[in-house]
Design an enzyme around this catalytic site. Sequence first.
Site, PDB file in Angstrom:
ATOM      1  N   HIS A   1      -0.384   4.528   0.058  1.00 44.39           N
ATOM      2  CA  HIS A   1      -1.072   5.720   0.565  1.00 44.39           C
ATOM      3  C   HIS A   1      -0.443   6.179   1.877  1.00 44.39           C
ATOM      4  O   HIS A   1      -0.364   5.398   2.828  1.00 44.39           O
ATOM      5  CB  HIS A   1      -2.556   5.430   0.772  1.00 44.39           C
ATOM      6  CG  HIS A   1      -3.258   5.067  -0.499  1.00 44.39           C
ATOM      7  ND1 HIS A   1      -3.347   3.783  -0.954  1.00 44.39           N
ATOM      8  CD2 HIS A   1      -3.899   5.841  -1.416  1.00 44.39           C
ATOM      9  CE1 HIS A   1      -4.018   3.774  -2.109  1.00 44.39           C
ATOM     10  NE2 HIS A   1      -4.359   5.017  -2.409  1.00 44.39           N
TER      11      HIS A   1
ATOM     12  N   SER B   1      -5.450  -4.135   2.144  1.00 50.43           N
ATOM     13  CA  SER B   1      -4.629  -3.831   3.326  1.00 50.43           C
ATOM     14  C   SER B   1      -5.307  -4.271   4.623  1.00 50.43           C
ATOM     15  O   SER B   1      -4.637  -4.569   5.603  1.00 50.43           O
ATOM     16  CB  SER B   1      -4.335  -2.331   3.391  1.00 50.43           C
ATOM     17  OG  SER B   1      -3.626  -1.943   2.235  1.00 50.43           O
TER      18      SER B   1
ATOM     19  N   ASP C   1       0.854  -1.201   0.000  1.00 47.49           N
ATOM     20  CA  ASP C   1       0.000   0.000   0.000  1.00 47.49           C
ATOM     21  C   ASP C   1       0.886   1.246   0.000  1.00 47.49           C
ATOM     22  O   ASP C   1       1.809   1.345   0.808  1.00 47.49           O
ATOM     23  CB  ASP C   1      -0.893  -0.034   1.248  1.00 47.49           C
ATOM     24  CG  ASP C   1      -2.061   0.950   1.172  1.00 47.49           C
ATOM     25  OD1 ASP C   1      -1.867   2.065   0.657  1.00 47.49           O
ATOM     26  OD2 ASP C   1      -3.151   0.600   1.657  1.00 47.49           O
TER      27      ASP C   1
END
Length: 216
Positions: free
Chosen positions: A101, A152, A99
């Site tokens: 972000h 996630s 991930d």
Amino acid sequence: ALPLDERLKRRIIDGERNGLEDDLDQALETRKALAIVNDTLLDGMKVVGELFGSGQMQLPFVLQSAEVMKNAVAHLEPHMEKTDEDGKGTIVLATVRGDVHDIGKNLVDIILSNNGYNVVNLGIKQPVSAILDAADQHRADVIGMSGLLVKSTVIMKENLEELNQRGIAADYPVILGGAALTRAYVEQDLHEIYQGEVRYARDAFEGLRLMDALIG
Ligand code: B1M
């Protein structure tokens, strides 16, 4: 011309950086830095998410919006309130494996750091082994994991199982945050499997309250 607040929000949505600092400085004359982030800039990111999710915005433009958001937060950060307290405890913070972000995670870092916590921010795409190594090395009181993809949420579960397996769950309360999580998933499903404490933080401020509750 648009009112200042609307203009700032549009800057995030349009990924328009020119003049950003001037607008932020102007906003700072009447509002606190954190309020500008929470009430205006995050509103803009929300619209970006909606446009992207519905196919009305393409990925490169989302990336531009994210860049403007990061620039805005960096500009506002020195204006945020800080406590004099220090050394309240240590958290290892990471975006989980796979991930990328990190805007939310980095906001959490800022809020916790400004409120007397020592934050070891590992960055994005962190495998559980790296998170646990850092927790051990820095004698972390808490592990914080962030992730925005639905995938996630599964990885967070696997990570908790890894802590169980290593027999260290009791040593590490875990705070989880990110848009794909729900309170029920964390406080019921994950709570059931994790042999330590696991809590859900809806936003950075809940993260701070949880740190105070878990360590204080
Ligand atoms: Co992506 N992305 N993205 N993206 N992106 C989402 C998450 C998505 C919901 C957008 C959508 O479809 N509507 C969607 C996920 C869908 C899903 O999984 N079901 C998505 C997708 C699909 C993707 C890609 C797969 C797209 C692609 O490549 N085709 C790809 C993923 C790559 C990867 O990770 N492997 C991708 C890439 C990107 C960009 C790189 C372009 C960019 C990220 C840039 C960056 O972060 N450096 C991006 C962005 C910007 C978004 C949206 C639009 C905005 C995210 C954001 O920054 N929000 C997002 C839409 C959405 O979230 N609804 C989306 C602002 C931020 C402050 O909020 O991170 O939620 P947030 O943090 C909050 C709370 O959640 C909480 O506190 C924060 C502040 O209050 N919090 C914590 C978060 N972590 C915490 C930890 C804590 C405590 C609180 O303690 C440990």
